[in-house]
Design a protein around this motif. Structure first.
Motif, mmCIF file in Angstrom:
data_model
loop_
_atom_site.group_PDB
_atom_site.id
_atom_site.type_symbol
_atom_site.label_atom_id
_atom_site.label_comp_id
_atom_site.label_asym_id
_atom_site.label_seq_id
_atom_site.Cartn_x
_atom_site.Cartn_y
_atom_site.Cartn_z
ATOM 1 N N ARG A 1 31.540 61.498 74.708
ATOM 2 C CA ARG A 1 31.424 61.820 73.288
ATOM 3 C C ARG A 1 31.688 63.310 73.049
ATOM 4 O O ARG A 1 32.385 63.692 72.113
ATOM 5 N N LEU A 2 31.126 64.169 73.910
ATOM 6 C CA LEU A 2 31.354 65.607 73.762
ATOM 7 C C LEU A 2 32.799 65.979 74.067
ATOM 8 O O LEU A 2 33.370 66.860 73.411
ATOM 9 N N LEU A 3 33.397 65.318 75.036
ATOM 10 C CA LEU A 3 34.806 65.598 75.341
ATOM 11 C C LEU A 3 35.687 65.257 74.144
ATOM 12 O O LEU A 3 36.610 66.012 73.816
ATOM 13 N N ARG A 4 35.381 64.149 73.485
ATOM 14 C CA ARG A 4 36.151 63.791 72.284
ATOM 15 C C ARG A 4 35.932 64.834 71.183
ATOM 16 O O ARG A 4 36.857 65.204 70.458
ATOM 17 N N TYR A 5 34.701 65.329 71.073
ATOM 18 C CA TYR A 5 34.398 66.378 70.093
ATOM 19 C C TYR A 5 35.186 67.655 70.417
ATOM 20 O O TYR A 5 35.757 68.282 69.515
ATOM 21 N N TYR A 6 35.226 68.036 71.696
ATOM 22 C CA TYR A 6 35.986 69.229 72.083
ATOM 23 C C TYR A 6 37.448 69.069 71.690
ATOM 24 O O TYR A 6 38.090 70.018 71.245
ATOM 25 N N GLU A 7 37.949 67.861 71.867
ATOM 26 C CA GLU A 7 39.339 67.608 71.499
ATOM 27 C C GLU A 7 39.520 67.713 69.986
ATOM 28 O O GLU A 7 40.487 68.313 69.502
ATOM 29 N N GLU A 8 38.595 67.157 69.219
ATOM 30 C CA GLU A 8 38.669 67.255 67.754
ATOM 31 C C GLU A 8 38.646 68.710 67.298
ATOM 32 O O GLU A 8 39.283 69.062 66.307
ATOM 33 N N GLN A 9 37.908 69.549 68.011
ATOM 34 C CA GLN A 9 37.795 70.958 67.659
ATOM 35 C C GLN A 9 38.976 71.788 68.162
ATOM 36 O O GLN A 9 39.046 72.984 67.901
ATOM 37 N N ASP B 1 38.550 72.712 84.588
ATOM 38 C CA ASP B 1 38.081 74.099 84.512
ATOM 39 C C ASP B 1 37.840 74.521 83.075
ATOM 40 O O ASP B 1 36.886 75.241 82.777
ATOM 41 N N ARG B 2 38.703 74.085 82.167
ATOM 42 C CA ARG B 2 38.561 74.437 80.760
ATOM 43 C C ARG B 2 37.237 73.923 80.213
ATOM 44 O O ARG B 2 36.509 74.627 79.518
ATOM 45 N N VAL B 3 36.875 72.681 80.547
ATOM 46 C CA VAL B 3 35.616 72.103 80.071
ATOM 47 C C VAL B 3 34.434 72.881 80.641
ATOM 48 O O VAL B 3 33.463 73.165 79.930
ATOM 49 N N PRO C 1 29.355 79.572 69.125
ATOM 50 C CA PRO C 1 29.785 78.381 68.393
ATOM 51 C C PRO C 1 31.225 78.022 68.742
ATOM 52 O O PRO C 1 32.010 78.885 69.162
ATOM 53 N N THR C 2 31.588 76.771 68.532
ATOM 54 C CA THR C 2 32.927 76.309 68.906
ATOM 55 C C THR C 2 34.027 77.049 68.156
ATOM 56 O O THR C 2 35.108 77.247 68.696
ATOM 57 N N ARG C 3 33.771 77.487 66.924
ATOM 58 C CA ARG C 3 34.813 78.189 66.170
ATOM 59 C C ARG C 3 35.176 79.509 66.843
ATOM 60 O O ARG C 3 36.339 79.921 66.819
ATOM 61 N N ILE C 4 34.218 80.163 67.478
ATOM 62 C CA ILE C 4 34.501 81.413 68.191
ATOM 63 C C ILE C 4 35.077 81.100 69.569
ATOM 64 O O ILE C 4 35.991 81.776 70.036
ATOM 65 N N ILE C 5 34.560 80.064 70.214
ATOM 66 C CA ILE C 5 35.087 79.669 71.527
ATOM 67 C C ILE C 5 36.580 79.384 71.422
ATOM 68 O O ILE C 5 37.360 79.788 72.287
#
Length: 125
Positions: A15-23, A44-46, A58-62
């Motif tokens: 679920r989090l991997l899909r979220y990372y992809e959405e972001q 490595d990216r994950v 936060p993901t927006r800064i990441i």
């Protein structure tokens, strides 16, 4: 690799991997059957993303920092607002404090372990 393998190798739920992809933090390619397929460097990216999230970013800064982790760099400065710069400075300061605390704790645990290992119960009456 498919999402299940990526999840197992990184210990990050699907679920989090899909979220990372959405972001836009990771990218997959779709196979003919519709399954997500990830390249080896995604592991490595994950791990990097998890570390930055654990540090409180936060993901927006990441998303803006991730290009700095790649070689060659392709940084886009137009998105760097004064607020973002202040946030990054604050996060960097917080990380430095955390590193100092972790180093102090590591020294204390190492000293304690040395004392435990050097303890000779026969010497105590």
């Amino acid at each position: 690799m498919r999402i299940g393998e990526l999840s197992e190798r990184t210990e990050v739920p699907r679920r989090l991997l899909r979220y990372y992809e959405e972001q836009g933090l990771i990218i997959s390619h779709r196979l003919e059957n519709g399954y997500r397929d990830y390249d080896e460097p995604t592991v490595d990216r994950v791990v990097q993303i998890r570390g930055l999230l654990d540090a409180g970013l936060p993901t927006r800064i990441i998303k803006q920092i991730l290009p700095c982790l790649d070689k060659p760099r392709s940084i886009h400065f137009p998105d760097a607002t004064p607020e973002m710069i202040a946030t990054l400075r604050g996060e960097l300061d917080r990380m430095e404090r955390r590193i100092r605390c972790l180093e102090q704790n590591r020294r204390a645990v190492a000293e304690y372990l040395d004392d435990v290992l050097a303890y000779d119960p026969a010497a105590v009456s």
